[in-house]
Design an enzyme around this catalytic site. Structure first.
Site, PDB file in Angstrom:
ATOM      1  N   ASP A 301      61.609   0.711 -52.702  1.00 37.51           N
ATOM      2  CA  ASP A 301      62.200   1.552 -53.734  1.00 37.51           C
ATOM      3  C   ASP A 301      61.469   2.884 -53.770  1.00 37.51           C
ATOM      4  O   ASP A 301      60.473   3.101 -53.070  1.00 37.51           O
ATOM      5  CB  ASP A 301      62.181   0.840 -55.101  1.00 37.51           C
ATOM      6  CG  ASP A 301      63.255   1.394 -56.035  1.00 37.51           C
ATOM      7  OD1 ASP A 301      63.910   2.389 -55.662  1.00 37.51           O
ATOM      8  OD2 ASP A 301      63.448   0.857 -57.138  1.00 37.51           O
TER       9      ASP A 301
HETATM   10  C1  BGC Z   1      65.606   3.080 -58.540  1.00 37.50           C
HETATM   11  C2  BGC Z   1      66.606   2.459 -57.581  1.00 37.50           C
HETATM   12  C3  BGC Z   1      67.428   3.526 -56.931  1.00 37.50           C
HETATM   13  C4  BGC Z   1      66.504   4.536 -56.273  1.00 37.50           C
HETATM   14  C5  BGC Z   1      67.229   5.657 -55.561  1.00 37.50           C
HETATM   15  C6  BGC Z   1      64.815   4.193 -57.913  1.00 37.50           C
HETATM   16  O1  BGC Z   1      64.045   4.860 -58.860  1.00 37.50           O
HETATM   17  O2  BGC Z   1      64.732   2.076 -59.008  1.00 37.50           O
HETATM   18  O3  BGC Z   1      67.426   1.555 -58.259  1.00 37.50           O
HETATM   19  O4  BGC Z   1      68.305   2.948 -56.011  1.00 37.50           O
HETATM   20  O5  BGC Z   1      65.659   5.115 -57.264  1.00 37.50           O
HETATM   21  O6  BGC Z   1      67.833   6.526 -56.436  1.00 37.50           O
END
Ligand code: BGC
Length: 743
Positions: A301
Site C-alpha cells: 500500500d
Molecule cells: C489506500 C489504498 C489505496 C491507495 C492508492 C492508500 O492510502 O490505503 O486503499 O488503494 O492509497 O490510492
C-alpha cells in the site's frame, strides 16, 4: 478555447497510436531477456504526480501536463512499469485516455523491451475519478442490497468504463468485513459479516473480470489482513486479535475473491498483534500465496514499505524495510514518489540479501498480469468501442442498486410512502448537495468537490421536486453547524404535511475521517429534535458512511431511511422510495449501535448477551409490505461430514403490494472447543414476491459451512448440536463427526 482544451489538443497531436509488437508474449522468454534493473522497474509503482508538472506530492490539479524530464527519468532511466493516480483531480474519459496513451507511448519509445505500462486507479464506486462516468453506491450500500447479481452488474459497468478511459486495473473491492464502525473506511467495506463480504467480494470480482479482454479490468482485494478492526478506531492503527479469530473472520472474503479470479491483493499497512503485515513472510508468502494459493500480484500500500521503518520501527532504515518487504513476498511496491527503492533493491540483490529467484517470482507475476489484461497486444482500444460509457442504461443500473440498498429502519404508522399530493418541507444539510450522496473517493480523494464537478447532479431535493412538482416542496437550507438556520426550518414546518430531513456525514477518506465520537453532529440532532416537536411527521434520510449515533432523536422521528452513500443516482432512488415508486428492500449489513460505547456485532459471544444493546440489528430493514415465514425444515437432521443437508422454509408476502425479501439463514453452534458466536449467517437469498405469493427457499449446507477456525488455526467442523434459524423459526440438527476442511 479554454486552456484545458488546448492541452488536450496538444496531447492528441503528440500521441500516435500505440502498438506493442510482442504478439503472443511468452512471459518466460521476456523474463530471460531482462536485466536486473529492468526487472526491478517492473516491481515499481509510481504516482502520476511523479511524472507531472507541479509540486509534489499533491499535484497535478487540472489541467494536467506531463513534465518531460520526470517522465524520462521514471520510464526510461528507471524503467518503471506501473503508474497510478491519487485523487486530487478528476478527468473526463477522453482526457484519461490521452494521459494513459502518452504514458504508453513513452514506454514504447523510451524503453528497450517495450513492456507495456500498467495503469491503476482507485475506482471504489464506479470510475469515481472521472468527471463523466457512472457512480454506483459505495460498497456499504451495495452490501445492503443483499443482491450479489446486481452488485456484479454494477462492477461490470465500472470495468467497462475504466477500460473505456484506458485504465485496465482497479484497486477494488475492499474484501474485509468492517468490524469497527468508527473506522473512517467502514463505508468501503461490505459490512460486518464474513459470508456477506465473501459473496459480495466474489460478485464484484466476477463483474470486473468476466467480460472479454477490453471490457474487463484487474481486480484487487484489499487490505490483507486485519485492516478493518483498528484497535483505536483510527485509520492506520493496528489490530489485536488471536490468529484463529483473524482467520475465522477475515480470510473467507479473500478466499472467495481469489476463487472468483482476483489478480492482485493490496496489503494492510498496519500491524496485527504488533507484526506489520508488509514485513510478514508468514502472512504474505505463507498464508496468502502458499495456503490460499494466490497466484497474482501482491502490492504494497501507499508508502507502506517505508512504513516498516518510520511508522512501525521494525526496520532500521528504508533499505532494511525493502529487504523485509520483498522477502516477505511483496511483488509490486507503491513507492509512491521515491525511486531510491529501485537503487536499494538492486544493491540488496547484488549483495545476496534478496534472492534473484524472489525477484523473478515477482516479475513473472507482474508480467503475467499485464499479459492477461491484453496489454501486450493493444493496451487501449478506440473510444468508439465504448458507446455505453456514462449512458442512461448504466445510470439505470446504478439507480436500481441505490434503490435496493435503501434500508427503511423505522416507519411508524406507515408514514411512508408519502402521497404524491403531500406538501413537504425538505431540509437538512444533505438535502441539496451531491457530496453527501457520494462520500469520499468521488472526483477527488476526500470527495468534497462533487457539486463543482457535477453541477447538473440530481440532489435529493431536485429528485423530490421532479417527482411531486415544485409547488409541493418547501426547501429551507440548513448548513452544517448553522444553528441560526434551525428556526427558519422549524417555522416552515407549520404549513406542510410532512418533513423530509436529510442528515448525515460530510465526506471523508482515510485518516481525514478519524473521529472522537460516533454521535451525529449536535446541530443536526438539535434540528431533528426541534422539528420532532412540531407535530408533523418527520422522515429522516441518512446519507452516511458509518452508523452515526442517533439514539437521542430516534424515538421522536416517524420514519428513518438509511441511504448509506448511494452515489450520483441516489437522489432519484431516495425519492423513488419516499413516494412509493420503489418498495424498499435493503437490509442492514451491520449492527446499528445504540451508543458510542455500545459497538457490538451480531455474531458476538453468548457471554455478551446480557449487555447486548443495539438500535437496529444486523439484517434489519422494513418493507411497505409484510412477509411471514412458515414450515422451516432441516433434512436430514443428522449430517454426516461427507454429505449435504437441506434447509428449507416457506415465505409469504402477506401485505398489500409486491416486494422483495431477503431470506437469511443463521446457524448456531450450541457448544464448541472455542466459545462460539451466538449465531452466524450461513446463507441468504433475495426473493421477489407478489401480493399473497408464497415461495419455498432452499439452502444446501455441508460440513464446511459449519466449520470455524479452532485454537490450532485449523478450519474445522466439530461434531455436535446446531440450530438453524430463519425469520424467527428454529430447527435443531446434529453433525455426527468432526472434519478438517480447507478454504
Ligand atoms: C489506500 C489504498 C489505496 C491507495 C492508492 C492508500 O492510502 O490505503 O486503499 O488503494 O492509497 O490510492
Amino acid at each position: 478555447m479554454t486552456l484545458r482544451i488546448v492541452l488536450c489538443a496538444i496531447l492528441v497531436i503528440c500521441c500516435g497510436p500505440i502498438e506493442f509488437s510482442h504478439g503472443q508474449t511468452d512471459v518466460e522468454t521476456l523474463l530471460s531477456q531482462m536485466t536486473l534493473k529492468e526487472k526491478i522497474g517492473q516491481m515499481t509503482m509510481i504516482t502520476l504526480n511523479a511524472v507531472s508538472k507541479g509540486d509534489l506530492p499533491f499535484t497535478p490539479k487540472e489541467p494536467h501536463e506531463f513534465d518531460p524530464e520526470r517522465l524520462k527519468r521514471v520510464i526510461t532511466d528507471y524503467q518503471v512499469g506501473t503508474i497510478f493516480n491519487i485523487g486530487h483531480h478528476a478527468f473526463s474519459k477522453s482526457y484519461w485516455r490521452q494521459i494513459v496513451t502518452e504514458l504508453q507511448n513513452q514506454t514504447r519509445t523510451g524503453t528497450r523491451l517495450k513492456i507495456p505500462l500498467l495503469y491503476g486507479v482507485d475506482a471504489l464506486h464506479g470510475m469515481s475519478f472521472s468527471t463523466d462516468a457512472t457512480f454506483t453506491p459505495h460498497q456499504i450500500g451495495l452490501a445492503a442490497t443483499w443482491n450479489p447479481d446486481l452488485v456484479r452488474q454494477a462492477s461490470r459497468i465500472t470495468a467497462y468504463e475504466a477500460r473505456a478511459a484506458g485504465i485496465p486495473w482497479v484497486f477494488s473491492p475492499a474484501a474485509e468485513p468492517g468490524r469497527n464502525p468508527i473506522h473512517s473506511r467502514f463505508y468501503e467495506s461490505f459490512g460486518e459479516d464474513p459470508l456477506l463480504c465473501a459473496a459480495m467480494t466474489a460478485a464484484t470480482v466476477s463483474g470486473y473480470t468476466e467480460a472479454d479482454t477490453y471490457e474487463r479490468v484487474g481486480a484487487t482485494l484489499k487490505h490483507f489482513i486485519g485492516y478493518t478492526i483498528p484497535r483505536t478506531g483510527r485509520d492506520r492503527s493496528g489490530a489485536d486479535m488471536a490468529e484463529h479469530m483473524l482467520r475465522d473472520i477475515f480470510l473467507p472474503p479473500y478466499a472467495a475473491g481469489i476463487k472468483a479470479g482476483a489478480q492482485s491483493v493490496i496489503l494492510n499497512l498496519a500491524d496485527v498483534n504488533g507484526l506489520p503485515i508488509h514485513g510478514s513472510r508468514y502472512w504474505v508468502q505463507g498464508v496468502l500465496k502458499d495456503e490460499l494459493g494466490f497466484k497474482g500480484v501482491v502490492v504494497s500500500d501507499w508508502n507502506s514499505v517505508d512504513y516498516l521503518y518510520f511508522h512501525h520501527h521494525v526496520a532500521k532504515d528504508s533499505r532494511q524495510a525493502i529487504e523485509q518487504a520483498v522477502n516477505a513476498g511483496i511483488d509490486l511496491v507503491m513507492v509512491p514518489f521515491d525511486l531510491t527503492f529501485v537503487d536499494h533493491l538492486e544493491s540488496l540483490v547484488n549483495e545476496g540479501r534478496v534472492a534473484v529467484t524472489r525477484i523473478d517470482d515477482a516479475v513473472r507475476r507482474v508480467l503475467t498480469f499485464k499479459k492477461d489484461l491484453g496489454l501486450f497486444e493493444e493496451p487501449i482500444l478506440p473510444e468508439t468501442r465504448y458507446p455505453l460509457y456514462g449512458s442512461e442504461t448504466f445510470a439505470a443500473v446504478s439507480r436500481r442498486a441505490a434503490a435496493e440498498s435503501l434500508t427503511l429502519l423505522k416507519n411508524t404508522n406507515k408514514t411512508l410512502p408519502l402521497a404524491k399530493t403531500a406538501k413537504v418541507l425538505v431540509t437538512g444539510f444533505g438535502a441539496d448537495t451531491m457530496t453527501t450522496l457520494n462520500g469520499g473517493w468521488s472526483y477527488t480523494w476526500q470527495g468534497r468537490e462533487a457539486d463543482a464537478y457535477n453541477p447538473e447532479g440530481v440532489t435529493i431535493l431536485d429528485a423530490i421536486r421532479a417527482q411531486v412538482g415544485e409547488d409541493h416542496v418547501v426547501f429551507v437550507e440548513t448548513a452544517l453547524d448553522r444553528s441560526d438556520q434551525i428556526d427558519s426550518a422549524v417555522n416552515a414546518a407549520t404549513g406542510v404535511d410532512a418533513v423530509i430531513l436529510c442528515l448525515g456525514e460530510i465526506p471523508y477518506a482515510e485518516v481525514f475521517g478519524n473521529i472522537d465520537d460516533l454521535t451525529l453532529n449536535p446541530s443536526q440532532l438539535e434540528l431533528a429534535r426541534r422539528l420532532g416537536e412540531r407535530g408533523k411527521p418527520v422522515i429522516v434520510v441518512l446519507t452516511q458512511g458509518r452508523p452515526t449515533i442517533i439514539s437521542t432523536i430516534e424515538k421522536k422521528m416517524d420514519a428513518i431511511l438509511l441511504a448509506y452513500l448511494p452515489g450520483n443516482e441516489g437522489g432519484h432512488a431516495i425519492a423513488d422510495v419516499l413516494f412509493g415508486r420503489v418498495n424498499p428492500s435493503g437490509k442492514l449489513p451491520y449492527t446499528y449501535p445504540a451508543g458510542p460505547n455500545a459497538l457490538f456485532t451480531y455474531d458476538h459471544k453468548h457471554s455478551e448477551i446480557y449487555s447486548f444493546h443495539v438500535l437496529y440489528p444486523f439484517g434489519w430493514g422494513l418493507s411497505y409490505t409484510e412477509f411471514s415465514y412458515q414450515n422451516l425444515r432441516v433434512s436430514p437432521n443428522r449430517l454426516y461430514p461427507a454429505d449435504t443437508l437441506t434447509v428449507s422454509v416457506e415465505v409469504t408476502n402477506t401485505g398489500d403490494r409486491p416486494g422483495q425479501e431477503v431470506v437469511q439463514l443463521f446457524i448456531s453452534d450450541l457448544y464448541a472447543s472455542i466459545s462460539p458466536p451466538v449465531k452466524r449467517l450461513k446463507g441468504f437469498q433475495k426473493v421477489a414476491l407478489s401480493q399473497g405469493e408464497t415461495q419455498t427457499v432452499t439452502f444446501t449446507l455441508t460440513a464446511k459451512d459449519l466449520a470455524f477456525v479452532n485454537a490450532e488455526n485449523h478450519l474445522t467442523a466439530e461434531a455436535g448440536e446446531f440450530t438453524a434459524s430463519i425469520g424467527g423459526l428454529n430447527e435443531p440438527f446434529i453433525l455426527t463427526a468432526s472434519r478438517e476442511v480447507t478454504w
